[in-house]
Design a protein around this motif. Structure first.
Motif, mmCIF file in Angstrom:
data_model
loop_
_atom_site.group_PDB
_atom_site.id
_atom_site.type_symbol
_atom_site.label_atom_id
_atom_site.label_comp_id
_atom_site.label_asym_id
_atom_site.label_seq_id
_atom_site.Cartn_x
_atom_site.Cartn_y
_atom_site.Cartn_z
ATOM 1 N N ILE A 114 0.837 -1.201 0.000
ATOM 2 C CA ILE A 114 0.000 0.000 0.000
ATOM 3 C C ILE A 114 0.869 1.248 0.000
ATOM 4 C CG2 ILE A 114 -1.763 1.273 1.288
ATOM 5 C CD1 ILE A 114 -2.708 -1.433 2.370
ATOM 6 N N TRP A 115 0.547 2.191 -0.867
ATOM 7 C CA TRP A 115 1.327 3.423 -0.961
ATOM 8 C C TRP A 115 1.313 4.162 0.369
ATOM 9 C CZ3 TRP A 115 -1.754 4.841 -5.936
ATOM 10 C CH2 TRP A 115 -1.254 4.087 -7.008
ATOM 11 N N PRO A 116 2.456 4.649 0.807
ATOM 12 C CA PRO A 116 2.544 5.344 2.107
ATOM 13 C C PRO A 116 1.596 6.532 2.230
ATOM 14 C CG PRO A 116 4.736 4.787 1.315
ATOM 15 C CD PRO A 116 3.788 4.481 0.187
ATOM 16 N N ASN A 117 1.348 7.240 1.128
ATOM 17 C CA ASN A 117 0.514 8.440 1.220
ATOM 18 C C ASN A 117 -0.975 8.128 1.385
ATOM 19 O OD1 ASN A 117 0.618 7.463 -1.466
ATOM 20 N ND2 ASN A 117 -0.199 9.387 -2.240
ATOM 21 N N LEU A 118 -1.352 6.838 1.351
ATOM 22 C CA LEU A 118 -2.752 6.478 1.573
ATOM 23 C C LEU A 118 -3.063 6.224 3.046
ATOM 24 C CD1 LEU A 118 -3.474 4.037 -1.406
ATOM 25 C CD2 LEU A 118 -3.838 6.506 -1.276
ATOM 26 N N TRP A 119 -2.058 5.896 3.824
ATOM 27 C CA TRP A 119 -2.301 5.539 5.217
ATOM 28 C C TRP A 119 -2.921 6.660 6.051
ATOM 29 C CZ3 TRP A 119 -2.918 0.871 6.759
ATOM 30 C CH2 TRP A 119 -2.241 -0.183 6.128
ATOM 31 N N PRO A 120 -2.562 7.929 5.842
ATOM 32 C CA PRO A 120 -3.173 8.982 6.664
ATOM 33 C C PRO A 120 -4.694 9.016 6.598
ATOM 34 C CG PRO A 120 -1.228 9.831 5.565
ATOM 35 C CD PRO A 120 -1.479 8.463 4.987
ATOM 36 N N THR A 121 -5.293 8.472 5.550
ATOM 37 C CA THR A 121 -6.750 8.498 5.425
ATOM 38 C C THR A 121 -7.438 7.595 6.442
ATOM 39 O OG1 THR A 121 -6.809 6.717 3.777
ATOM 40 C CG2 THR A 121 -6.560 8.972 2.965
ATOM 41 N N VAL A 122 -6.695 6.664 7.038
ATOM 42 C CA VAL A 122 -7.308 5.739 7.995
ATOM 43 C C VAL A 122 -6.665 5.852 9.378
ATOM 44 C CG1 VAL A 122 -8.019 4.119 6.216
ATOM 45 C CG2 VAL A 122 -5.776 3.842 7.294
ATOM 46 N N ILE A 123 -5.933 6.940 9.622
ATOM 47 C CA ILE A 123 -5.230 7.109 10.896
ATOM 48 C C ILE A 123 -5.892 8.211 11.716
ATOM 49 C CG2 ILE A 123 -3.065 7.891 11.948
ATOM 50 C CD1 ILE A 123 -1.549 6.487 9.735
ATOM 51 N N TYR A 124 -6.055 7.945 13.010
ATOM 52 C CA TYR A 124 -6.558 8.958 13.943
ATOM 53 C C TYR A 124 -5.756 8.844 15.231
ATOM 54 C CZ TYR A 124 -9.583 11.481 17.167
ATOM 55 O OH TYR A 124 -10.068 12.361 18.107
ATOM 56 N N ASN A 125 -5.182 9.961 15.651
ATOM 57 C CA ASN A 125 -4.345 9.992 16.866
ATOM 58 C C ASN A 125 -3.270 8.903 16.858
ATOM 59 O OD1 ASN A 125 -5.577 12.220 17.957
ATOM 60 N ND2 ASN A 125 -6.886 11.083 19.367
ATOM 61 N N GLY A 126 -2.681 8.708 15.700
ATOM 62 C CA GLY A 126 -1.577 7.767 15.578
ATOM 63 C C GLY A 126 -1.972 6.309 15.438
ATOM 64 N N GLU A 127 -3.270 5.999 15.523
ATOM 65 C CA GLU A 127 -3.744 4.618 15.409
ATOM 66 C C GLU A 127 -4.353 4.380 14.025
ATOM 67 O OE1 GLU A 127 -3.680 2.006 17.316
ATOM 68 O OE2 GLU A 127 -3.259 2.711 19.356
ATOM 69 N N ARG A 128 -4.114 3.202 13.480
ATOM 70 C CA ARG A 128 -4.717 2.816 12.206
ATOM 71 C C ARG A 128 -6.050 2.110 12.463
ATOM 72 N NH1 ARG A 128 0.313 -0.237 9.495
ATOM 73 N NH2 ARG A 128 0.578 -0.779 11.700
ATOM 74 N N TYR A 129 -7.102 2.648 11.857
ATOM 75 C CA TYR A 129 -8.432 2.109 12.065
ATOM 76 C C TYR A 129 -9.010 1.463 10.807
ATOM 77 C CZ TYR A 129 -8.699 4.450 16.586
ATOM 78 O OH TYR A 129 -8.477 4.843 17.876
ATOM 79 N N GLY A 130 -8.220 1.327 9.786
ATOM 80 C CA GLY A 130 -8.726 0.736 8.556
ATOM 81 C C GLY A 130 -7.590 0.361 7.629
ATOM 82 N N LEU A 131 -7.980 -0.148 6.487
ATOM 83 C CA LEU A 131 -7.020 -0.566 5.470
ATOM 84 C C LEU A 131 -7.385 0.087 4.150
ATOM 85 C CD1 LEU A 131 -4.688 -2.495 4.626
ATOM 86 C CD2 LEU A 131 -6.449 -4.190 4.101
ATOM 87 N N PRO A 132 -6.541 0.959 3.613
ATOM 88 C CA PRO A 132 -6.843 1.544 2.295
ATOM 89 C C PRO A 132 -7.014 0.432 1.262
ATOM 90 C CG PRO A 132 -4.996 2.668 3.342
ATOM 91 C CD PRO A 132 -5.262 1.438 4.155
ATOM 92 N N TRP A 133 -8.092 0.516 0.515
ATOM 93 C CA TRP A 133 -8.395 -0.572 -0.414
ATOM 94 C C TRP A 133 -8.138 -0.170 -1.864
ATOM 95 C CZ3 TRP A 133 -13.245 -1.524 -3.357
ATOM 96 C CH2 TRP A 133 -13.230 -2.777 -3.991
ATOM 97 N N TYR A 134 -8.633 0.972 -2.256
ATOM 98 C CA TYR A 134 -8.353 1.427 -3.620
ATOM 99 C C TYR A 134 -8.380 2.946 -3.658
ATOM 100 C CZ TYR A 134 -13.268 2.618 -4.572
ATOM 101 O OH TYR A 134 -14.516 3.192 -4.542
ATOM 102 N N THR A 135 -7.777 3.474 -4.682
ATOM 103 C CA THR A 135 -7.750 4.917 -4.845
ATOM 104 C C THR A 135 -7.831 5.225 -6.333
ATOM 105 O OG1 THR A 135 -6.546 6.940 -4.282
ATOM 106 C CG2 THR A 135 -5.228 5.059 -4.960
ATOM 107 N N ASP A 136 -7.804 6.467 -6.681
ATOM 108 C CA ASP A 136 -7.780 6.853 -8.086
ATOM 109 C C ASP A 136 -6.965 8.124 -8.230
ATOM 110 O OD1 ASP A 136 -9.519 9.134 -7.585
ATOM 111 O OD2 ASP A 136 -11.159 7.700 -7.471
#
Length: 254
Positions: A114-136
């Motif tokens: 997974i591209w590093p720049n996608l992870w911030p979309t699922v992070i809150y207060n340093g915790e990952r709450y999801g998994l980026p699945w697709y983008t465009d």
């Protein structure tokens, strides 16, 4: 193919959370909800390989957010849900509605896919709450035949805002309802996404880095907004922006 494999891995993460004895309930909304045959294939394969029962509910995007929000507020949300963009995850996580997935993801060898720049979309207060699945991504597409007819070089598309205005003006013939660019001014995400392209091209950004405040009310943001609206109102290279829906394009200012 890549999307399917990521979805199965996402289900496995939920399986570890929910436990193998219960049915996994999944909510899917938006355009991906229309892929009925794809979901049947993916879920059928997953159930066969794991012996785990999966129930899926599909929603149109116009009602999905409200349905999901109401269910989460009532403590009756699904085990797994698709979320749109980055705003949903921090909003839901702040309410305590989501389960942190960091420990599970740390033990998954697919994280590097997974591209590093996608992870911030699922992070809150340093915790990952999801998994980026697709983008465009956004692309500037142009009609080479129209370039030829307007006397433009078909091998030289615009690379700057100034070039975009010049070439779009050359392509436009409003009397024939031919336009060099499409500006959307409707109350839809098309307008927001189309503006964002110019916003980032001007060196601005939509939100602050911690997502706590708007960041587009800056000189860069105002410059981008003026240029975007000028395409329709000043240069006249677009159909009626109030009713026109357009897919977003990317034009980088140099």
């Amino acid at each position: 193919m890549r999307r399917s494999s990521l979805l199965v891995l996402l289900m496995l993460v939920v399986l570890a959370i929910a436990g193998v004895s219960q049915t996994i309930n999944i909510w899917i909304g938006g355009q991906v909800a229309e892929l009925d045959e794809t979901w049947d294939m993916i879920i059928g394969k997953f159930e066969k390989e794991t012996g785990q029962k999966v129930e899926v509910q599909l929603f149109g995007f116009d009602i999905y957010y409200d349905k999901l929000l109401t269910a989460l507020q009532a403590g009756q949300g699904p085990d797994l849900a698709f979320a749109d963009l980055g705003g949903w995850v921090p909003t839901f996580a702040e309410k305590g509605w989501l389960e942190p997935m960091g420990a599970l993801l740390d033990s998954w060898d697919g994280v590097e896919q997974i591209w590093p720049n996608l992870w911030p979309t699922v992070i809150y207060n340093g915790e990952r709450y999801g998994l980026p699945w697709y983008t465009d991504c956004r692309l500037l597409l142009y009609n080479q035949t129209m370039f030829d007819s307007a006397g433009l070089d078909r091998n030289d598309p615009p690379e700057t805002w100034e070039e975009l205005v010049y070439q779009a003006t050359k392509l436009t013939d409003a009397s024939k309802r031919v336009y060099g660019y499409g500006v959307s001014g409707t109350k839809t995400e098309h307008t927001s996404l189309a503006f964002i392209i110019f916003l980032y091209g001007a060196g601005g950004q939509l939100l602050t880095d911690d997502y706590s405040a708007a960041a587009f009310n800056t000189p860069e943001g105002l410059r981008a907004l003026k240029f975007y609206t000028d395409l329709a109102l000043t240069y006249g290279v677009s159909p009626n922006a109030v009713t026109y829906l357009t897919k977003c394009v990317k034009v980088t200012e140099k």
